[in-house]
Write a protein that holds these residues in place. Structure first.
Motif, PDB file in Angstrom:
ATOM      1  N   ALA A 278       0.875  -1.386   0.053  1.00 57.10           N
ATOM      2  CA  ALA A 278      -0.031   0.139  -0.037  1.00 57.10           C
ATOM      3  C   ALA A 278       0.904   1.292  -0.062  1.00 57.10           C
ATOM      4  CB  ALA A 278      -1.019  -0.148   1.140  1.00 57.10           C
TER       5      ALA A 278
ATOM      6  N   SER B  45      -5.716   6.371   1.462  1.00 59.33           N
ATOM      7  CA  SER B  45      -5.810   4.768   1.209  1.00 59.33           C
ATOM      8  C   SER B  45      -4.906   3.730   1.867  1.00 59.33           C
ATOM      9  CB  SER B  45      -6.081   4.435  -0.265  1.00 59.33           C
ATOM     10  OG  SER B  45      -6.510   3.093  -0.180  1.00 59.33           O
TER      11      SER B  45
ATOM     12  N   GLY C 285      -9.301   1.958   1.108  1.00 59.44           N
ATOM     13  CA  GLY C 285      -8.371   1.520   1.916  1.00 59.44           C
ATOM     14  C   GLY C 285      -8.819   0.741   2.821  1.00 59.44           C
TER      15      GLY C 285
END
Length: 476
Positions: free
Chosen positions: A167, A327, A387
Motif C-alpha cells: 500500500a 488509502s 483503503g
C-alpha cells in the motif's frame, strides 16, 4: 534479589521470569528483522507503479512494453516462492534468507543502473528470484521463536507488513522519483537489505528440516511461471494485435493446454513444485482463489489510479502520490485490528466486508470521477473506502490461508498464498492494459471508468467466493 542457589533449586520467580522476558525480546527482534525483509520485498511489487509514466518517458517505450517491468517481477516471484521454501528447509533458513537479501540488493542495484528497459525487465526477473528466497525463509525463522499461543501475533504482524508495503509503495516511490530519481526506487533497497543482513547475522539462528531432500521439479517451476506469462501476453497484446491474431490465439491455446499438463506433472513428480494435497483443505482452496481475485483488482486499480491522476488530471508525481496516500494510511491503521477481529469472529465476515467496501469504493470512482480534478469531494471519499477494503482483506487473507493447515505446513501454505497474490497482480496489470487500450482525449475518462468497473467486480467476486459453507475460523 535471588541467590544462585535459589535459582538453581527452582524458587518461583527466581529464574523463570528472566528467561521469558529475554525470549520475548528476542522473539520481537526476530519478528522485526523478518518483517523488514518481507516489507522491502513486497514494497517492490508496487513502488514502481507511481514512476510508470516517468520511466516510460525516460526510455521512450509503450505502456504494454513497460508492463513487463511489473509482470516480470510478479511472474518469477510467484514461480519461485514455493521451491524457495523447499530450498530453505533443506539448506538452512538463515542461509537462504541471507542469500536472498544479498542477491535482492545486488539485483536492485542492477535495476537502478539499467541503461534500457530490456535490462530493467531482466533485472526485475532476477530480483524476483532472490525476493522469493526471502519470504518463506523469513517466516520459517520467525515462527519457532513464538509459542503456539502467540503464533497468531507473528503471522498477523507478518501479513500486516506485506500489506503495508504494497500500500505504501506508490507514496515512497513518488518521493524518491520526484526529489532524487526514479532509479532510487530500486537503489533504496540496498541499504535496507544491508541493515537486515548485519543484524540478522548476529541474531538469527540456523535451522533446517532434517527430512527435506531433493530439489523441486524444475519443469514444474517453469510451468508455474510460463502459464501465467502466456496468459498475460495474450491479454496485453490482444487489443493491439487483434483478438484473432495468431500469436494471441496461440498464447491462449498454449495456456489452456499447459494447465492440465502442470497438474499432471505435479501429481507425478518426485519433488513436485506445489503440494496439491493442501488444496483438499476447503478453506485453503477458497481463500487462495479469493486472494487471486482481490490481487487482480488491487494491483490493476493501483496502476490505473496512478496513471489517471498523472495523465488525465496532470498531477505531478508527488501530487499523485499524495492524492493516493489516504488509502494506504487507512490500511496501516486497520491491518492489525482486522487480523485481531478475524481471530475472534472468523475470517469470512471480515473478508466479505472488505470485498464489499472495495467494490463500493471502486464503483464510486467509475461513477464519480471526471476529467476535472475534484480530489476532496470526488476522489478522497472513495479512496478511503478502498483503503478500508484493503485493510480488511490483504492482511487477513494471509492468516486465513494457513489457519486450517497444520503448523508444519505454515511455511509452504504462506508461499502458495503469496504466489496466488502475485499471479493476481500479473492478471491485474494485464487486464488494465487490455481494458484501457489506447484511449484518445475524447474517450480517456470513459475508458478509465471501464477499468474501474472491472476491478470493482473482481474485488466483489473475492468476497462472493467465500460465501460457501464450512469456511469459518477458530480463534487463534
Amino acid at each position: 534479589m535471588s541467590t544462585p542457589s535459589q535459582a538453581a533449586i527452582g524458587v518461583p520467580g527466581a529464574r523463570s521470569q528472566v528467561p521469558e522476558t529475554v525470549q520475548r525480546r528476542r522473539s520481537m527482534q526476530v519478528l522485526a528483522l523478518g518483517s523488514l525483509g518481507v516489507f522491502v520485498v513486497f514494497l517492490d511489487t508496487t513502488i514502481v507503479n507511481i514512476a510508470f509514466p516517468t520511466i516510460s518517458r525516460s526510455f521512450q517505450t509503450s505502456t504494454g512494453h513497460l508492463a513487463w517491468v511489473l509482470n516480470a517481477y510478479s511472474l518469477v516471484f510467484a514461480a519461485m516462492l514455493i521451491p524457495a521454501g523447499r530450498l530453505a528447509d533443506r539448506y538452512g533458513r538463515k542461509r537462504i534468507f541471507m542469500i536472498g537479501l544479498a542477491g535482492f540488493a545486488a539485483m536492485s542495484a542492477m535495476c537502478g543502473l539499467a541503461p534500457g528497459v530490456d535490462v530493467l525487465i531482466g533485472g526485475r526477473a532476477l530480483q524476483a528470484i532472490f525476493a522469493a528466497l526471502v519470504v518463506p525463509s523469513s517466516l520459517a525463522l520467525i515462527l519457532p521463536d513464538f509459542p503456539p499461543a502467540r503464533r497468531h501475533i507473528a503471522i498477523g504482524t507478518y501479513g500486516m507488513m506485506g500489506a503495508a508495503a504494497a500500500a505504501l509503495g506508490p507514496t515512497i516511490g513518488a518521493l524518491l522519483t520526484e526529489y532524487i530519481s526514479w532509479r532510487w526506487i530500486f537503489l533504496v533497497n540496498v541499504p535496507i537489505c544491508a541493515l537486515v543482513i548485519v543484524f540478522g547475522l548476529r541474531l538469527l539462528r540456523e535451522s533446517r528440516d532434517p527430512h527435506a531432500a531433493g530439489v523441486p521439479d524444475p519443469i514444474g517451476i517453469g510451468l508455474v511461471a510460463g502459464i501465467p506469462a502466456l496468459l498475460s501476453y495474450a491479454i496485453i497484446e490482444g487489443p493491439g494485435r487483434g483478438w484473432a491474431d495468431s500469436w494471441v490465439i496461440g498464447a491462449f491455446v498454449a495456456t489452456a493446454a499447459l494447465l492440465p499438463a502442470f497438474l499432471w506433472r505435479t501429481s507425478k513428480a518426485a519433488q513436485p513444485v506445489m503440494d496439491l494435497a493442501l488444496f483438499r483443505v476447503r478453506q485453503f482452496r477458497l481463500v487462495n482463489a479469493a486472494t487471486m481475485l482481490f490481487a487482480t483488482a488491487f494491483y490493476g486499480m493501483l496502476l490505473a489510479n496512478v496513471i489517471f491522476s498523472q495523465t488525465v488530471w496532470h498531477y505531478s508525481v508527488v501530487r499523485a502520490a499524495l492524492a493516493a496516500a489516504p488509502s494506504p494510511l487507512v490500511v496501516t491503521v486497520l491491518a492489525r485490528p482486522a487480523t485481531k477481529l478475524a481471530s475472534r469472529i472468523g475470517h469470512r465476515p471480515v473478508l466479505v466486508a472488505g470485498a464489499v467496501a472495495w467494490a463500493i469504493g471502486a464503483a464510486g470512482f467509475a461513477l464519480d470521477i471526471g476529467s476535472t480534478p475534484h480530489w476532496l469531494t470526488h476522489w478522497l471519499p472513495w479512496s478511503l473506502l478502498i483503503g478500508v477494503g484493503i485493510g480488511l482483506t490483504i492482511p487477513v487473507q494471509s492468516g486465513a490461508a494457513v489457519q486450517s493447515l497444520p503448523p508444519a505446513r505454515y511455511g509452504v501454505g504462506t508461499a502458495i498464498n503469496s504466489s496466488f497474490r502475485q499471479l493476481g497482480g500479473v492478471l491485474g496489470v494485464s487486464v488494465f492494459v487490455a481494458v484501457l487500450g489506447t484511449p484518445t482525449a475524447l474517450t480517456v475518462v470513459r475508458d478509465f471508468h471501464r477499468t474501474w468497473w472491472v476491478f470493482a467486480a473482481a474485488g466483489l467476486a473475492s468476497g462472493l467466493v467465500l460465501l460457501t459453507p464450512q469456511l469459518r475460523a477458530t480463534p487463534s
